[in-house]
Design a protein around this motif. Structure first.
Motif, mmCIF file in Angstrom:
data_model
loop_
_atom_site.group_PDB
_atom_site.id
_atom_site.type_symbol
_atom_site.label_atom_id
_atom_site.label_comp_id
_atom_site.label_asym_id
_atom_site.label_seq_id
_atom_site.Cartn_x
_atom_site.Cartn_y
_atom_site.Cartn_z
ATOM 1 N N TRP A 30 0.930 -1.142 -0.059
ATOM 2 C CA TRP A 30 -0.040 -0.062 0.013
ATOM 3 C C TRP A 30 0.826 1.315 -0.049
ATOM 4 O O TRP A 30 1.948 1.326 0.536
ATOM 5 N N TYR A 31 0.410 2.218 -0.959
ATOM 6 C CA TYR A 31 1.273 3.546 -0.645
ATOM 7 C C TYR A 31 0.442 4.637 -0.562
ATOM 8 O O TYR A 31 -0.927 4.910 -1.003
ATOM 9 N N ALA A 32 1.035 5.809 0.213
ATOM 10 C CA ALA A 32 0.169 7.077 0.565
ATOM 11 C C ALA A 32 0.185 7.866 -0.964
ATOM 12 O O ALA A 32 1.017 7.532 -1.727
ATOM 13 N N ASP A 33 -0.865 8.379 -0.980
ATOM 14 C CA ASP A 33 -0.698 9.194 -2.275
ATOM 15 C C ASP A 33 0.296 10.178 -2.773
ATOM 16 O O ASP A 33 0.649 10.330 -3.707
ATOM 17 N N SER A 34 0.851 10.743 -1.538
ATOM 18 C CA SER A 34 2.155 11.663 -1.496
ATOM 19 C C SER A 34 3.277 10.905 -2.361
ATOM 20 O O SER A 34 4.044 11.503 -2.717
ATOM 21 N N VAL A 35 3.273 9.568 -2.178
ATOM 22 C CA VAL A 35 4.559 8.887 -2.637
ATOM 23 C C VAL A 35 4.253 7.912 -3.995
ATOM 24 O O VAL A 35 5.138 7.244 -4.631
ATOM 25 N N LYS A 36 2.930 7.484 -4.111
ATOM 26 C CA LYS A 36 2.576 6.652 -5.067
ATOM 27 C C LYS A 36 3.116 6.882 -6.338
ATOM 28 O O LYS A 36 2.948 8.171 -6.796
ATOM 29 N N GLY A 37 3.759 6.079 -7.322
ATOM 30 C CA GLY A 37 4.219 6.181 -8.461
ATOM 31 C C GLY A 37 5.699 6.792 -8.656
ATOM 32 O O GLY A 37 6.405 6.822 -9.602
ATOM 33 N N ARG A 38 6.223 7.229 -7.359
ATOM 34 C CA ARG A 38 7.585 7.600 -7.189
ATOM 35 C C ARG A 38 8.400 6.607 -6.161
ATOM 36 O O ARG A 38 9.603 6.654 -6.505
ATOM 37 N N PHE A 39 7.676 6.298 -5.360
ATOM 38 C CA PHE A 39 8.467 5.414 -4.172
ATOM 39 C C PHE A 39 7.964 3.864 -4.436
ATOM 40 O O PHE A 39 6.861 3.613 -4.687
#
Length: 126
Positions: free
Chosen positions: A59-68
């Motif tokens: 699961w990823y937070a929106d602030s890092v999704k696609g970058r981390f």
């Protein structure tokens, strides 16, 4: 006892990349809820990503999704955080966390009751 040791932090220019590592010991690494948090001075702690090490679900937070990207190596008992396209606002102390066993839920909120490492500093300059 459970120990988590982070490494890989440092200074990088905006747009650059870093890979953080977290080596765990004292528990069964392949059966845990693990994740990464960060905290910048004067800001609240932010849970960025979690992974169930028995299944690899993430699961990823929106602030890092696609970058981390969070990943694991169950042979090396190591958790990774690949960080790309870094921004100055990503500057913070980064911590890994672990909740041994296979909890019914694996969320950043649940991880707050687990173990945490000492952290590694990430600084992104513009």
């Amino acid at each position: 006892q459970v120990q988590l040791v982070e490494s890989g932090g440092g200074s990088v220019q905006a747009g650059g990349s870093l890979r953080l590592s977290c080596t765990g010991s004292g528990y069964t690494f392949s059966s845990a809820c693990m994740g990464w948090f960060r905290q910048a001075p004067g800001k609240e702690r932010e849970g960025m990503t979690v992974i169930r090490t028995n299944s690899g679900s993430t699961w990823y937070a929106d602030s890092v999704k696609g970058r981390f990207t969070i990943s694991q190596d169950n042979v090396k008992n190591t958790l990774y955080l690949q960080m790309n396209s870094l921004k100055p606002e990503d500057s913070a102390m980064y911590y890994c966390a672990a909740l041994p066993g296979i909890p019914s839920t694996c969320t950043t909120a649940r991880l707050l009751s687990g173990y945490r490492g000492q952290g590694t500093q990430v600084t992104v300059s513009s």
